[in-house]
Enzyme design. Structure first.
Site, PDB file in Angstrom:
ATOM      1  CB  THR A 151      -0.965  -0.027   1.210  1.00  0.00           C
ATOM      2  OG1 THR A 151      -1.733  -1.227   1.121  1.00  0.00           O
ATOM      3  CG2 THR A 151      -1.895   1.163   1.216  1.00  0.00           C
ATOM      4  CD  GLN A 173      -1.729 -11.969  -3.895  1.00  0.00           C
ATOM      5  OE1 GLN A 173      -1.262 -13.107  -3.772  1.00  0.00           O
ATOM      6  NE2 GLN A 173      -2.285 -11.322  -2.878  1.00  0.00           N
ATOM      7  CB  SER A 217       2.970  -6.968   0.036  1.00  0.00           C
ATOM      8  OG  SER A 217       2.616  -7.056   1.375  1.00  0.00           O
ATOM      9  N   GLY A 218       5.852  -7.998   1.611  1.00  0.00           N
ATOM     10  CA  GLY A 218       6.556  -9.132   2.203  1.00  0.00           C
ATOM     11  C   GLY A 218       5.647 -10.217   2.750  1.00  0.00           C
ATOM     12  CB  CYS A 252     -18.330 -13.316   5.537  1.00  0.00           C
ATOM     13  SG  CYS A 252     -17.965 -14.378   4.191  1.00  0.00           S
TER      14      CYS A 252
HETATM   15  N1  PLP Z   1      -2.181  -5.447  -3.949  1.00  0.00           N
HETATM   16  C1  PLP Z   1      -2.577  -6.724  -3.921  1.00  0.00           C
HETATM   17  C2  PLP Z   1      -2.803  -7.466  -5.203  1.00  0.00           C
HETATM   18  C3  PLP Z   1      -2.788  -7.355  -2.709  1.00  0.00           C
HETATM   19  O1  PLP Z   1      -3.190  -8.636  -2.682  1.00  0.00           O
HETATM   20  C4  PLP Z   1      -2.581  -6.628  -1.510  1.00  0.00           C
HETATM   21  C5  PLP Z   1      -2.862  -7.244  -0.203  1.00  0.00           C
HETATM   22  O2  PLP Z   1      -3.931  -7.788   0.022  1.00  0.00           O
HETATM   23  C6  PLP Z   1      -2.144  -5.310  -1.588  1.00  0.00           C
HETATM   24  C7  PLP Z   1      -1.951  -4.741  -2.822  1.00  0.00           C
HETATM   25  C8  PLP Z   1      -1.859  -4.508  -0.338  1.00  0.00           C
HETATM   26  O3  PLP Z   1      -0.697  -4.998   0.263  1.00  0.00           O
HETATM   27  P1  PLP Z   1      -0.189  -4.569   1.734  1.00  0.00           P
HETATM   28  O4  PLP Z   1      -0.993  -5.396   2.690  1.00  0.00           O
HETATM   29  O5  PLP Z   1       1.248  -4.942   1.802  1.00  0.00           O
HETATM   30  O6  PLP Z   1      -0.377  -3.124   1.885  1.00  0.00           O
END
Ligand code: PLP
Length: 719
Positions: A79, A197, A217-218, A345
């Protein structure tokens, strides 16, 4: 099931949400906290060692991404990476637009992008006062971007955001085709590829593709939460999101999260150097096929929501006809398998997946979607065990007559009431096991298939399909069911009985029970309620009427006339079963319907409400006579072991959807303490609040449910 509860480990199949931290990463983080804890900006030896650790992590990141150009900045997660990229692109756009008002300024993003992307576009568009148009690039039914749309709009775009792999469907974007489309349309747009992903799952030739920004994202690949990284192409505009003490060569202020960086570094190092740490592509594909085969065998009719050849092997997204996402989640959770639904949900509302909606899949698929995802270091033992549990879950559904055309469980399910709900509206089935017959009340079109399935699987004959009002959709579902269940519909057989107000009525016999229609006229509209109970000496006395299907009669009963007419016919514990129940109140009695019980009439807080929360052992000692009522669905209770199995006292399983059958007798026994339990504490609270509202004063529920009981002994709280 023969596994003792202790050997019933959780199987975690929600890796796209987050993963556990791999041992090498834990070790690296621990070292960065214990021995190599220095600040990389310090120039003494401790700091220099930390600096070397930071450099090594950068080097591993570059090795994995296959680039020695551009920037790699460690962030708090994807994010933050998305913020930095969008801020950089939009700030530059603002500067360019000041020089040349004709600068392209459309902001495009993929319709199935993670919400972090469009929300960030809106945020910075507003904060920077740009007023740019933000438009979603549609996707086709296979989840891939509509390139025709992109080619039409790309030349006007300042920034194009797409993702490499979708987190819900697992669909791999055709990044090469997107690149070609951008080039062919002469677009000069910057390109952000959300690569969260994709890491560790597919090749990502970021440099060759000319990707400008790629956030990672780690915690999606065995590093802890709170660490991520952002790749920025050499020459792409860059504006730091955090200004500060010059860390990360001035690109991100703030002392570096060294434990996180060390952990992510260890994962990246394993990805690059340790072929044994992760399964090969071929193995992952084999696991995917093994799970897919187990799912199809367990749930006939199951459909996959994205083509297998276009998805990463580690994600399976599927829908089971007739089962909502919430029900399937409950089922898998009970089977000890953690999976996820398309979207969060909520207890009563139907949930949908915006990703599957964007792909234009049928509505039911979106409402039923389940995502099963595993990490690339999964073991074959985990996959084998998952397949066993999937098979068990399928059996549990079939045994509950919820699923599986052609299966028969005649006589195996006891008599009683079943509430089925769709978007707050209710259909009811009352089944009499002894006579193998039933009545269906107010069938809804959305539930008609499931009603038919339940009736046919239990080999019940239909004595009548009753409607309490003139709703056309209910009439339509009734006709459909009459046609579908024609073979098992009984001829009308009426007996004349007398009610307590002296009136006579033609009653429909159903084993030892009868159903008696009572006509009402409400605002010029004909309505009926149906009394359900037993007949003695051709009379139906109030005490023998345990339930009444009241439809929406009481909702429109502002002057209380309908309630007044019902009062002499019914007993104080007769349950009034509504046609709508959006608040999950379940049912009323005459007193609660007229506002005379519950919080108004019962003591402000019952004896139990004042009691402090107790762990289950203390609760059972304090209330030795308490009945533990597991209100999960029978298929959940039968799908696997739960923490309830370890209790000294057995819980009885009365699903919330069947609880109306038992409420009158619980109301008869005021002194009987009741402890409701479910998976998360939502359904148990609903059952408890219902009993309390109806005037029962000895009600508790397990807050947090079985989900928390495992680790933290969820407290039993009075209602
Ligand atoms: N983008 C994708 C495709 C994600 O799956 C996620 C996490 O769910 C994010 C962005 C956000 O990642 P982060 O939790 O590291 O901020």
């Amino acid at each position: 099931m023969s596994l003792p509860a202790q050997s019933w480990p959780e199987l975690y199949f929600d890796a796209n949400a987050t993963t556990p931290v791999m041992p090498a990463a834990i070790k690296a983080a621990r070292r960065a906290m214990e021995s190599n804890f220095g600040n990389p900006s310090s120039t003494h030896s401790t700091g220099l060692r930390a600096g070397a650790l930071l450099d090594a992590a950068h080097a591993s990141a570059r090795a994995v991404l296959g680039t020695d150009k551009g920037k790699i900045i460690f962030t708090s997660g994807a994010t933050e990476g998305i913020q930095t990229a969008v801020l950089s692109a939009l700030y530059t756009l603002r500067e360019r637009r000041a020089l040349d008002p004709a600068t392209p300024d459309l902001l495009l993003y993929g319709a199935t992008d993670h919400k972090a992307v469009p929300t960030t576009l809106q945020h910075w568009n507003q904060v920077l006062g740009l007023g740019c148009e933000i438009v979603a690039i549609p996707v086709a039914a296979d989840g891939r971007h509509d390139l025709t749309f992109l080619s039409v709009h790309a030349a006007r775009a300042a920034l194009v955001c797409t993702m490499a792999v979708n987190n819900e469907s697992g669909v791999i974007s055709d990044l090469r085709a997107i690149r070609r489309t951008l080039d062919a349309s002469g677009s000069r747009a910057l390109w952000l590829v959300d690569s969260v992903q994709a890491l560790g799952k597919i090749e990502l030739p970021l440099e060759a593709l000319g990707v400008d920004y790629a956030p990672f994202s780690g915690h999606k690949l065995y590093a802890p939460k709170g660490i991520g990284m952002l790749y920025v192409r050499d020459g792409a505009p860059f504006v730091p999101l955090l200004a500060g003490g010059g860390q990360e060569t001035g690109q991100r202020g703030g002392t570096e999260n060294m434990p996180g960086i060390a952990a992510l570094g260890a994962v990246l190092d394993a990805l690059h150097n340790d072929p044994d740490a992760f399964r090969s592509g071929a193995e992952l594909h084999r696991f995917n096929r093994q799970l897919a085969a187990a799912l199809m065998a367990a749930f006939p009719g199951l459909v996959f929501n994205a083509p297998a050849e276009l998805t990463v092997s580690t994600t399976l997204n599927f829908s089971v006809p007739g089962m909502s996402s919430r029900e399937m989640m409950n089922l898998f959770d009970a089977a000890g398998m953690r999976v996820s639904s398309g979207s969060a949900c909520n207890s009563s509302k139907t949930t949908r997946s915006f990703v599957l909606d964007a792909m234009g899949l049928e509505s039911w698929r979106s409402q039923s979607a389940i995502r099963m995802s595993f990490g690339p270091s999964v073991t074959s033992e985990e996959i084998d065990e998952a397949c066993l549990r999937i098979a068990g879950a399928g059996r549990a559904l079939r045994d509950a007559c919820l699923f599986g055309e052609g299966t028969s469980h005649a006589g195996q399910i006891p008599s009683g009431l079943l509430q089925m709900k769709f978007d707050g509206a209710c259909s009811w089935i009352y089944a009499d096991a002894a006579s193998a017959s039933c009545v269906i009340v107010d069938p809804l079109p959305e539930l008609a298939e499931r009603i038919a399935q339940s009736v046919q699987c239990r080999e019940l004959r239909v004595a009548a399909i009753l409607t309490t009002d003139q709703r056309p959709q209910v009439a339509q579902a009734r006709n459909w069911l009459l046609e579908k269940l024609r073979a098992s519909t009984l001829p009308e057989a009426a007996v004349k009985i007398r009610l307590a107000d002296g009136s006579s009525s033609a009653a429909l016999p159903l084993g030892a029970s009868v159903v008696v229609p009572v006509p009402f006229s409400e605002g010029g509209e004909a309505r009926r309620v149906y009394l359900l109970g037993e007949v003695g000496n051709r009379h139906m006395w109030p005490a023998a009427i345990r339930h009444v299907f009241v439809g929406d009669l009481l909702e429109g009963d502002a002057d209380g006339a309908a309630l007044a007419r019902l009062t002499p016919l019914l007993s104080p514990h007769t349950l009034l079963l509504p046609a709508h129940d959006a608040q999950a109140a379940i049912a009323d009695t005459l007193a609660s319907a007229s506002g005379q019980t519950g919080s108004a009439a019962a003591p402000a807080a019952g004896e139990n409400g004042q009691e402090t929360a107790q762990d289950i052992d203390t609760f059972l000692k304090t209330h030795p006579a308490a009945i533990i009522v597991d209100v999960r669905e029978t298929y959940e209770a039968n799908a696997g072991h739960s923490w309830l199995d370890q209790l000294s006292r057995r819980a009885i399983n009365i699903p919330l959807t069947q609880i109306a059958e038992h409420i009158p007798s619980w109301l008869d026994d005021e002194q009987q303490p009741l402890l409701f339990v479910c998976r998360t504490g939502i359904r148990s609270a609903q059952a408890g609040h219902c009993m309390r509202r109806l005037g029962h004063s000895k009600v508790w529920h397990m807050d947090g449910g079985l989900a928390l009981a495992r680790d933290t002994a969820a407290p039993c709280v009075g209602i």
